[in-house]
Structure formats: C-alpha cells, structure tokens
Design an enzyme around this catalytic site. Structure first.
Site, PDB file in Angstrom:
ATOM      1  N   LYS A 252       0.866  -1.189   0.000  1.00  0.00           N
ATOM      2  CA  LYS A 252       0.000   0.000   0.000  1.00  0.00           C
ATOM      3  C   LYS A 252       0.892   1.225   0.000  1.00  0.00           C
ATOM      4  O   LYS A 252       1.999   1.177   0.538  1.00  0.00           O
ATOM      5  CB  LYS A 252      -0.864   0.029   1.272  1.00  0.00           C
TER       6      LYS A 252
ATOM      7  N   GLY B 265      -5.555   2.492  -7.327  1.00  0.00           N
ATOM      8  CA  GLY B 265      -6.182   3.604  -6.621  1.00  0.00           C
ATOM      9  C   GLY B 265      -6.652   3.223  -5.226  1.00  0.00           C
ATOM     10  O   GLY B 265      -6.643   2.051  -4.831  1.00  0.00           O
ATOM     11  N   ASP B 266      -7.046   4.224  -4.477  1.00  0.00           N
ATOM     12  CA  ASP B 266      -7.683   4.063  -3.165  1.00  0.00           C
ATOM     13  C   ASP B 266      -8.308   5.440  -2.887  1.00  0.00           C
ATOM     14  O   ASP B 266      -8.530   6.203  -3.838  1.00  0.00           O
ATOM     15  CB  ASP B 266      -6.642   3.658  -2.108  1.00  0.00           C
TER      16      ASP B 266
ATOM     17  N   ASN C 106     -16.535   5.853  -4.905  1.00  0.00           N
ATOM     18  CA  ASN C 106     -16.639   4.744  -5.852  1.00  0.00           C
ATOM     19  C   ASN C 106     -17.238   3.478  -5.234  1.00  0.00           C
ATOM     20  O   ASN C 106     -18.110   2.834  -5.815  1.00  0.00           O
ATOM     21  CB  ASN C 106     -15.220   4.472  -6.388  1.00  0.00           C
TER      22      ASN C 106
HETATM   23  N1  GLU Z   1      -7.413   0.046  -2.844  1.00  0.00           N
HETATM   24  C1  GLU Z   1      -8.163  -1.135  -3.139  1.00  0.00           C
HETATM   25  C2  GLU Z   1      -8.183  -2.040  -1.927  1.00  0.00           C
HETATM   26  O1  GLU Z   1      -8.187  -1.572  -0.816  1.00  0.00           O
HETATM   27  C3  GLU Z   1      -7.723  -1.807  -4.423  1.00  0.00           C
HETATM   28  C4  GLU Z   1      -6.280  -2.175  -4.499  1.00  0.00           C
HETATM   29  C5  GLU Z   1      -5.839  -2.689  -5.868  1.00  0.00           C
HETATM   30  O2  GLU Z   1      -6.647  -2.776  -6.772  1.00  0.00           O
HETATM   31  O3  GLU Z   1      -4.637  -2.966  -5.975  1.00  0.00           O
HETATM   32  O4  GLU Z   1      -8.247  -3.237  -2.015  1.00  0.00           O
END
Ligand code: GLU
Length: 451
Positions: A130, A169-170, A244
């Site tokens: 992350k 994204g996040d 989203n």
């Molecule tokens: N941020 C999203 C999660 O918490 C997606 C992470 C990703 O697609 O790598 O899982």
C-alpha cells in the site's frame, strides 16, 4: 536449541505495541488477525518454529520519501510519500495508493497488512502493499493534482514494476490520478507495462474495475444472506460513504431489489426514506466525482430527504449495513445500535471501518458480519484480472469479467465458511477470512525457509 514462539497472546501483542509505538491503526489490524490466528496455530509446530506470526507482523520494507511540487500560486509545497511493501510470498506486492491528509505510516502499514490477506483470499497470485501521501486533493486544481502525481511517481517509479509491485487507486486516487502517474512512469522508464491497475480502457485498463469493489461487497452480502435462505429483495440498506465503493454498492443493492436509505461524506449523512434509486445514484456519482460536490446538496435535489451534519448513518433502522467510507467509522456503540435495531448483516466495503469493539459486538451477537478483507476484495481481484490481461496483451469481455468477479467472491465466501464455521449455523467470517488468508501466505513463507 531453537527458540519457539510459544508466547501467549498478550506477550505477542505487547511486543507488537512496543515495536510500533504511535502506530495505533497498525496495532489494531495485527490484533484483529492475531486473535484468530493464535488459536489456529496452537498445535502447528512448523509455524512456531519458523516464527511465522512474528515475521508476518513485520513489513518487508517501508519506503518513505519527500514529494515536492509547485502550487498554482508558485509556492513550493512539500508532502511525505510512502510505499509499504508488506509481503510478496505469493506474488508481486499489490495494493492501492491513498491521497488524504489522514495518511500516516501507521495507516499505510495497517492497509498493507490487511491487503496481504485480502489478496491471498482472492486466489490470485498477488502479495500485499500500500502507498500514499498526506497530500489533500480537496480544493486543488487539476493542474496541481497532475504536478503532484508526477512528482510522486518520479520517486516511486524506482520501487515498482509489473513483476515487482503494482499500485492502484484508493481514497483520493481514481482514474484521473492513475492516468497522471502512469503517464509519468511511462515517460521516465520508456516502458508500457502493467505497472498500475485501474487504468483507462484505452490504455490497458479492465472493464468492471470501477464497479468491482462495490459490486463484489454486495455479492458477498448476498452469499451470506443465502446461508440463511434469504436475499436482498425488499431489504433496507444503510450505506456510508459516497465515493466509488459506496455508489456501486448502492447500485448493486438496487439492482438486486433492495432499498438504499443513506449515503454520507465527511460532512454528515443524507437519509432518503423513499430510497436512493438508480437516477439518484447517478446524480451522486456526477456530483461527487465530476463536480467534487458535497453530499448535503442531495437534499436540495431530491424532496423528502434529510441531511444530518457531522453524523454517521448507523442510527437509521435497517436490515443490512455497509460501511464504505474509511477506517474506524463504525464504533462499538454504533454496532450495538445496529444490532438493537434488527440489522442482520454487515458487509464492509471500506478497509477496517469497524473498530475492534464493534467487531466484538457483531461477533457476540452472531449476526452475519463480513470483514473488508473478505467482502471488499472484488476491487483488487479485478485488478489481478487486469494484470493477467496486460500480460496476455488482450482485453476480456464484460460478461466474462462479471462472471469471474462473482466466482471469486463466492470462492472467498466458501473459504470463510471452511475456516469460520462455528457450528449451530454460525459462521465467524472474521475468523474464516483471517485463517484462510494467513494459511496461504504462511505456507508459502515456510517453503522459502528463513528469508
Ligand atoms: N485500494 C483497493 C483495496 O483496498 C484496491 C487495491 C488494488 O486494486 O490494488 O483493495
């Protein structure tokens, strides 16, 4: 004589707290997993001998860097950026990038830790990572956001790669930001690879990636309800968030015959007793994403709805609840209120939205409760499918991807049932997800010896 890690749970957590003082979110995430894992590994000597729990609670590495950028007034601004590469035992590091003023090393370490188990549960070969920055995109111009993303990637590019670490994204990072970061990566390295997911459809993105987290969390909810012979038809739902994940969760609930009563943002929540239907959801999507507006404006648009400033929606009576905003947004007291009001199922769309006290309330009440690492895995799962499509240099059809997403969510549900079945018709999904995710990662780590 080898030292085995037969310490008790409290000793273990004391060590985690000591080594990570001032990192409460990370300690919380480790504790939630360790509570279940301790029992599971009690009689499994191989894990103890290899000190697996101790090793798994330590990220492979944490990279921290300075991000300088120039705002529209010519001021030089300085932010901190991070990438936490938590564990790559089963595949390249994989996980989103978050831009939000609340981002700290603790928050990113907890997210990378959760991501590791979540990614394992999908059944796809992805490790956990992350990243992010304390940059606040709110109120910034498009050019400022572009310059920030470019500066962020100018440092990050040396740490990532299609077979090394694949960000996405996040919170605060959507298709636009991924575009700016991908553009900068491509410019610096002169390589067009699947180094990021959540890309635009014209340049290597996958269909249904945008919808996947919210849809997947509702599929998981439907799977849980099915164990009780129920479905979403006629059920009332309380949802937090309006980004989203929340809007696509709402959309899928409506498609499956449920009635969505609430949405929220950091300013408060809106309650629409008539139900937030597809037309209203479309308005929220445009208002929040394109106009960057506030959820309170909903009440000027749709009659009968009310806005509740500074409040979360957990006091609204409902059959099912979906926290889809951010960590620790549903506390012990909120959980008690939901249970007292007759809520029968909670499916987390966000990461760790329920605090430890809340988790214990849901477990004690034996309601259907899915932790984010199981229920919100649909997003990263379709990211994994985007990686596969990039490697194959082709794009799969929407129906194929929809089916794969459904199958993956059912697979995660089955894993949770397998490890979380407590008898008497009660499935502890937290335990099932923790053990299912842990076992895959830990067994891979065992195979590699002491590394
Ligand atoms: N941020 C999203 C999660 O918490 C997606 C992470 C990703 O697609 O790598 O899982």
């Amino acid at each position: 004589m080898a030292v085995s890690d037969h310490v008790d749970f409290n000793q273990f957590m004391e060590g985690v707290k000591r080594r990570n003082s001032h990192q409460p979110e990370f300690v919380q995430a480790v504790q939630e997993v360790a509570e279940d894992i301790f029992d599971f590994i009690q009689d499994k000597e191989a894990y103890h001998e290899a000190q697996i729990l101790r090793r798994i609670a330590e990220p492979d590495r944490v990279v921290s860097f300075r991000v300088c950028w120039e705002d529209d007034n010519g001021n030089i601004r300085v932010q901190r950026g991070w990438r936490v590469q938590n564990n790559n035992a089963i595949g390249p590091y994989k996980g989103g990038i978050r831009f939000h003023p609340s981002v700290t090393e603790s928050v990113l370490k907890f997210l990378a830790f959760e991501q590791t188990f979540k990614n394992a549960l999908t059944g796809l070969p992805m490790g956990g990572g992350k990243g992010g920055s304390n940059f606040n995109p709110k109120g910034k111009s498009v050019r400022e956001i572009m310059r920030f993303c470019q500066s962020f990637m100018t440092e990050l590019y040396r740490h990532i790669g299609a077979d090394v670490d694949v960000p996405a994204g996040d919170i605060g990072v959507g298709g636009r930001e991924i575009g700016y970061m991908f553009g900068q990566y491509k410019r610096i390295t002169n390589q067009f690879t699947g180094v990021l997911t959540g890309k635009g459809l014209e340049w290597g993105g996958s269909l249904i990636r945008t919808e996947a987290t919210g849809y997947g969390a509702v599929y998981f909810l439907a799977n849980m309800l099915a164990t009780k012979g129920q479905d979403l038809t006629g059920k009332t739902a309380v949802i937090s968030g309006s980004g989203n994940v929340a809007t696509h969760a709402a959309e899928k609930i409506v498609q499956l015959g449920g009635k969505v009563l609430t949405l929220s943002d950091s300013g408060g929540f809106i309650h629409d007793p008539d139900g937030i239907d597809q037309e209203k959801i479309d308005w929220v999507k445009t208002h929040k994403t394109h106009r960057r507006g506030r959820i309170e404006d909903y009440v000027n648009e749709f009659k009968g709805a009310s806005f509740h400033a500074g409040k979360t929606p957990w006091g609204v009576k409902c059959d099912v609840a979906m926290p889809c905003a951010t960590q620790n947004e549903l506390l012990g007291e909120d959980a008690k209120t939901l249970v007292a009001n007759g809520c029968i199922a909670v499916s987390e769309g966000a990461n760790m939205p329920t605090d430890l006290a809340g988790v214990h309330v849901f477990k004690d009440a034996r309601i259907l409760f899915a932790p984010g690492k199981a229920s919100n895995a649909g997003g990263v799962a379709v990211s994994g499918l985007e990686m596969s499509q990039n490697s194959e240099r082709r794009a799969w059809k929407e129906e194929e991807l929809q089916q794969m997403l459904k199958d993956i969510m059912s697979g995660i549900h089955a894993t949770c049932q397998r490890y979380g079945d407590q008898g008497g018709g009660y499935i502890d999904y937290v335990k099932g997800a923790n053990i299912g995710g842990f076992k895959k990662v830990a067994d891979a780590m065992l195979a590699f010896g002491v590394v």
